[in-house]
Design a protein around this motif. Structure first.
Motif, PDB file in Angstrom:
ATOM      1  N   LEU A   1     -16.290 -28.117 -25.397  1.00 55.96           N
ATOM      2  CA  LEU A   1     -15.246 -27.016 -25.463  1.00 55.96           C
ATOM      3  C   LEU A   1     -13.702 -27.201 -25.701  1.00 55.96           C
ATOM      4  O   LEU A   1     -13.048 -26.789 -26.339  1.00 55.96           O
ATOM      5  N   THR A   2     -12.922 -27.914 -24.296  1.00 57.34           N
ATOM      6  CA  THR A   2     -12.179 -28.326 -24.080  1.00 57.34           C
ATOM      7  C   THR A   2     -11.478 -29.378 -25.311  1.00 57.34           C
ATOM      8  O   THR A   2     -10.491 -28.771 -26.446  1.00 57.34           O
ATOM      9  N   ARG A   3     -12.268 -29.902 -26.008  1.00 60.15           N
ATOM     10  CA  ARG A   3     -12.322 -30.576 -27.857  1.00 60.15           C
ATOM     11  C   ARG A   3     -12.386 -29.947 -28.468  1.00 60.15           C
ATOM     12  O   ARG A   3     -11.253 -30.600 -28.824  1.00 60.15           O
ATOM     13  N   ILE A   4     -13.114 -28.991 -28.457  1.00 62.06           N
ATOM     14  CA  ILE A   4     -13.104 -28.233 -29.852  1.00 62.06           C
ATOM     15  C   ILE A   4     -11.926 -27.481 -29.567  1.00 62.06           C
ATOM     16  O   ILE A   4     -10.836 -27.602 -30.986  1.00 62.06           O
ATOM     17  N   VAL A   5     -11.801 -27.162 -28.367  1.00 62.02           N
ATOM     18  CA  VAL A   5     -10.492 -25.570 -28.543  1.00 62.02           C
ATOM     19  C   VAL A   5      -8.658 -26.016 -29.294  1.00 62.02           C
ATOM     20  O   VAL A   5      -8.255 -25.791 -29.471  1.00 62.02           O
ATOM     21  N   LEU A   6      -8.713 -27.934 -28.260  1.00 63.32           N
ATOM     22  CA  LEU A   6      -7.492 -28.368 -28.404  1.00 63.32           C
ATOM     23  C   LEU A   6      -7.180 -28.618 -29.801  1.00 63.32           C
ATOM     24  O   LEU A   6      -5.821 -28.974 -30.080  1.00 63.32           O
ATOM     25  N   LEU A   7      -8.330 -29.577 -30.465  1.00 66.07           N
ATOM     26  CA  LEU A   7      -8.294 -30.013 -31.643  1.00 66.07           C
ATOM     27  C   LEU A   7      -7.986 -28.622 -32.721  1.00 66.07           C
ATOM     28  O   LEU A   7      -7.058 -28.769 -34.278  1.00 66.07           O
ATOM     29  N   ARG A   8      -9.021 -27.153 -32.630  1.00 67.92           N
ATOM     30  CA  ARG A   8      -8.467 -26.258 -33.362  1.00 67.92           C
ATOM     31  C   ARG A   8      -7.046 -26.076 -33.187  1.00 67.92           C
ATOM     32  O   ARG A   8      -5.840 -24.952 -34.139  1.00 67.92           O
ATOM     33  N   ALA A   9      -6.348 -25.935 -31.629  1.00 70.38           N
ATOM     34  CA  ALA A   9      -4.768 -25.643 -31.255  1.00 70.38           C
ATOM     35  C   ALA A   9      -3.638 -26.103 -32.320  1.00 70.38           C
ATOM     36  O   ALA A   9      -3.220 -26.097 -33.355  1.00 70.38           O
ATOM     37  N   ILE A  10      -3.997 -27.427 -31.967  1.00 68.64           N
ATOM     38  CA  ILE A  10      -3.391 -28.426 -33.263  1.00 68.64           C
ATOM     39  C   ILE A  10      -3.686 -28.232 -34.436  1.00 68.64           C
ATOM     40  O   ILE A  10      -2.847 -27.962 -34.990  1.00 68.64           O
ATOM     41  N   ALA A  11      -4.915 -27.776 -35.043  1.00 65.40           N
ATOM     42  CA  ALA A  11      -5.132 -27.605 -36.225  1.00 65.40           C
ATOM     43  C   ALA A  11      -4.134 -26.251 -36.999  1.00 65.40           C
ATOM     44  O   ALA A  11      -3.881 -26.514 -38.010  1.00 65.40           O
ATOM     45  N   PHE A  12      -4.407 -25.454 -35.942  1.00 69.92           N
ATOM     46  CA  PHE A  12      -3.507 -23.861 -36.462  1.00 69.92           C
ATOM     47  C   PHE A  12      -2.016 -24.820 -36.810  1.00 69.92           C
ATOM     48  O   PHE A  12      -1.130 -24.371 -37.649  1.00 69.92           O
ATOM     49  N   ILE A  13      -1.328 -25.264 -35.825  1.00 66.59           N
ATOM     50  CA  ILE A  13      -0.039 -25.882 -35.551  1.00 66.59           C
ATOM     51  C   ILE A  13       0.712 -26.394 -36.657  1.00 66.59           C
ATOM     52  O   ILE A  13       1.467 -25.857 -36.975  1.00 66.59           O
ATOM     53  N   TYR A  14      -0.571 -27.360 -36.847  1.00 66.66           N
ATOM     54  CA  TYR A  14      -0.500 -27.957 -38.461  1.00 66.66           C
ATOM     55  C   TYR A  14      -0.916 -27.219 -38.975  1.00 66.66           C
ATOM     56  O   TYR A  14       0.169 -26.842 -40.194  1.00 66.66           O
ATOM     57  N   PHE A  15      -1.613 -25.967 -39.670  1.00 67.37           N
ATOM     58  CA  PHE A  15      -1.297 -25.462 -40.281  1.00 67.37           C
ATOM     59  C   PHE A  15      -0.452 -24.854 -40.761  1.00 67.37           C
ATOM     60  O   PHE A  15      -0.144 -24.587 -42.193  1.00 67.37           O
ATOM     61  N   VAL A  16       0.113 -23.831 -40.039  1.00 67.53           N
ATOM     62  CA  VAL A  16       1.138 -23.302 -40.193  1.00 67.53           C
ATOM     63  C   VAL A  16       2.161 -24.002 -40.361  1.00 67.53           C
ATOM     64  O   VAL A  16       3.361 -23.813 -41.638  1.00 67.53           O
ATOM     65  N   ALA A  17       2.853 -25.492 -39.932  1.00 66.97           N
ATOM     66  CA  ALA A  17       3.349 -26.086 -40.285  1.00 66.97           C
ATOM     67  C   ALA A  17       3.462 -26.594 -41.645  1.00 66.97           C
ATOM     68  O   ALA A  17       4.606 -26.058 -42.040  1.00 66.97           O
ATOM     69  N   PHE A  18       2.203 -27.133 -42.090  1.00 63.85           N
ATOM     70  CA  PHE A  18       2.305 -26.675 -43.801  1.00 63.85           C
ATOM     71  C   PHE A  18       2.527 -26.217 -44.531  1.00 63.85           C
ATOM     72  O   PHE A  18       3.470 -26.018 -46.043  1.00 63.85           O
ATOM     73  N   THR A  19       2.351 -24.987 -43.829  1.00 63.01           N
ATOM     74  CA  THR A  19       2.486 -23.529 -44.764  1.00 63.01           C
ATOM     75  C   THR A  19       3.604 -23.418 -45.069  1.00 63.01           C
ATOM     76  O   THR A  19       4.237 -23.417 -46.426  1.00 63.01           O
ATOM     77  N   VAL A  20       4.428 -23.576 -44.270  1.00 59.38           N
ATOM     78  CA  VAL A  20       6.218 -23.093 -43.451  1.00 59.38           C
ATOM     79  C   VAL A  20       6.806 -24.159 -45.039  1.00 59.38           C
ATOM     80  O   VAL A  20       7.429 -24.044 -45.417  1.00 59.38           O
ATOM     81  N   ALA A  21       6.147 -25.550 -45.314  1.00 56.15           N
ATOM     82  CA  ALA A  21       6.836 -26.400 -45.708  1.00 56.15           C
ATOM     83  C   ALA A  21       6.638 -26.432 -46.904  1.00 56.15           C
ATOM     84  O   ALA A  21       7.264 -26.733 -47.823  1.00 56.15           O
ATOM     85  N   TYR A  22       5.420 -25.390 -47.517  1.00 62.84           N
ATOM     86  CA  TYR A  22       4.978 -25.361 -49.025  1.00 62.84           C
ATOM     87  C   TYR A  22       5.977 -24.384 -49.313  1.00 62.84           C
ATOM     88  O   TYR A  22       6.459 -24.373 -50.625  1.00 62.84           O
TER      89      TYR A  22
END
Length: 182
Positions: free
Chosen positions: A60-81
């Protein structure tokens, strides 16, 4: 003689299966042994999902942590785009093509390990004629990979490494606009 054959039959009857692997009993009676196996199997493994629910696992920790990191990356790449063309694009406030050219001059006019060490970016290996398309491509690839991890909740080292490289490829040529992200 009968007792030795009975004991060998009893020891064979104490063989139990757990997820397909035969295990030898630890000397418990046959009834308590089978109850223990059933209790362990029902508490440790969820047959529908196939996820180990054993205490001490971190699924559960792995899934939550990976999704949180992926969300941060998604926001960062959206802003960059949405902002790269205006900030570091070909007609931006501080074009990254000019920055890469100045780094190239600084390291002796070659694109090699010195330039890559000074400003690590995949942009060194791309065609500089259309830098806006290169920046958009990096941002879209990062959005796609991070969106995949966000939806699936799982990733491997290669995907996370590619996300890191893509993000730093933009940050390292972002100059003033991305200097706070390092």
């Amino acid at each position: 003689m009968a007792s030795s054959s009975e004991s060998s039959e009893n020891s064979e009857s104490f063989l139990r299966k757990r997820r397909g692997d035969p295990l030898v009993s630890d000397g418990l009676s046959h009834d308590s042994c089978s109850e223990t196996v059933q209790d362990e199997d029902s508490t440790k493994y969820d047959k529908k999902v196939g996820v180990s629910l054993q205490t001490g696992t971190y699924w559960l920790t792995r899934i939550v942590l990976l999704r949180a990191i992926a969300f941060i990356y998604f926001v960062a790449f959206t802003v960059a785009y949405n902002q790269n063309k205006q900030l570091i694009g070909e007609k931006g406030l501080m074009p990254c093509k000019d920055y890469l050219r100045s780094v190239k001059r600084y390291v002796g006019g070659k694109i090699g390990m010195e330039a890559l060490a000074y400003t690590p970016s995949v942009l060194w290996f791309m065609d500089w004629n259309d830098m806006d398309a290169n920046l958009d491509g990096i941002a879209l690839a990062g959005m796609a990979l991070s969106g995949f991890v966000l939806i699936m909740g799982s990733a491997n080292m290669i995907i996370m490494g590619v996300l890191w490289v893509l993000y730093h490829s933009i940050v390292n040529v972002g100059q003033l606009w991305y200097s706070f992200g390092e």
